[in-house]
Motif scaffolding. Sequence first.
Motif, PDB file in Angstrom:
ATOM      1  N   LEU A  45       0.822  -1.211   0.000  1.00 17.14           N
ATOM      2  CA  LEU A  45       0.000   0.000   0.000  1.00 17.14           C
ATOM      3  C   LEU A  45       0.855   1.261   0.000  1.00 17.14           C
ATOM      4  N   VAL A  46       1.867   1.303   0.863  1.00 11.40           N
ATOM      5  CA  VAL A  46       2.751   2.470   0.941  1.00 11.40           C
ATOM      6  C   VAL A  46       3.494   2.676  -0.379  1.00 11.40           C
ATOM      7  N   PHE A  50       3.024   5.928  -3.001  1.00 10.15           N
ATOM      8  CA  PHE A  50       4.177   6.730  -3.400  1.00 10.15           C
ATOM      9  C   PHE A  50       4.322   6.779  -4.919  1.00 10.15           C
ATOM     10  N   LEU A  51       4.276   5.607  -5.565  1.00 11.72           N
ATOM     11  CA  LEU A  51       4.447   5.542  -7.019  1.00 11.72           C
ATOM     12  C   LEU A  51       3.271   6.198  -7.746  1.00 11.72           C
ATOM     13  N   PHE A  52       2.081   6.073  -7.183  1.00 12.75           N
ATOM     14  CA  PHE A  52       0.902   6.668  -7.807  1.00 12.75           C
ATOM     15  C   PHE A  52       1.023   8.188  -7.873  1.00 12.75           C
ATOM     16  N   PHE A  53       1.345   8.813  -6.749  1.00 16.06           N
ATOM     17  CA  PHE A  53       1.442  10.276  -6.724  1.00 16.06           C
ATOM     18  C   PHE A  53       2.659  10.780  -7.487  1.00 16.06           C
ATOM     19  N   GLN A  54       3.707   9.965  -7.549  1.00 15.69           N
ATOM     20  CA  GLN A  54       4.885  10.352  -8.317  1.00 15.69           C
ATOM     21  C   GLN A  54       4.576  10.407  -9.811  1.00 15.69           C
ATOM     22  N   ASN A  55       3.739   9.470 -10.294  1.00 16.98           N
ATOM     23  CA  ASN A  55       3.489   9.352 -11.721  1.00 16.98           C
ATOM     24  C   ASN A  55       2.128   9.895 -12.156  1.00 16.98           C
ATOM     25  N   ALA A 133      -5.486  -4.677  -5.751  1.00 18.80           N
ATOM     26  CA  ALA A 133      -5.855  -4.100  -7.050  1.00 18.80           C
ATOM     27  C   ALA A 133      -5.166  -2.754  -7.262  1.00 18.80           C
ATOM     28  N   PHE A 134      -5.155  -1.910  -6.234  1.00 15.49           N
ATOM     29  CA  PHE A 134      -4.514  -0.598  -6.343  1.00 15.49           C
ATOM     30  C   PHE A 134      -3.010  -0.744  -6.565  1.00 15.49           C
TER      31      PHE A 134
END
Length: 225
Positions: A45-46, A50-55, A133-134
């Motif tokens: 999850l962490v 992190f990767l989601f907001f970065q990209n 899934a996320f």
Amino acid sequence: MKNKYLKVQFFIVLFLLVIPPVLRGPGESAAGFSPQIRLGVVIQLVSAVFLFFQNRISSRIEDENERRKERLRVTFRTSYWWALTLGFLMIVYAFIELTCIILDLNQYMVRKPFFDNTPMNWACTAILLAVSAFYEETLYRQYMPETLMEIIPKKGKATALVSEILSVTLFALAHRYMGFVPVINALISGAILRFSYKKTESIYAGFIAHFTYNALLVVLAALSP
């Protein structure tokens, strides 16, 4: 983001998050099918956040009215592609299940024992399915292919194709612990989910479809004799 830092980060993600599930053999335990929230789930999850907001692709629209219209368009597009993606995932699942029955391929699938039917187990399973899934949509649909296309020096259609094939293949191989047939299912499903990402420029439609798909399979497993 500087290309040098991106390369270092990519190889850290590759060796810490992508390679380990590929090396997990058939029959080995998988947290995603256990109603227990372990440390690995928290790490997933962490990492995904992190990767989601970065990209994430941010909106550059400044006008409030235009921004509101854009949100409506995004909501409609996400809903449309969620329904379409889920439909294709279920068709693929039904086709593969039917093929397994006709060709007697069940020996190539690892059927995990189901958990006790209690409210707490169902709540934990819902959380695990959402996190899984996320995490997978962020890692395999957003981060891996997009970052590969950034760090490979030679740009072009060949680079894009290699990035897409490698990302989908790694996602499929991450399902080796479930057996050969689920790997094929994951390969096709991964391509469908990536196509959904490309069409919406977001993981939202794929994430909701992925979660709904997994939840339906868990419910079907619970109802089966």
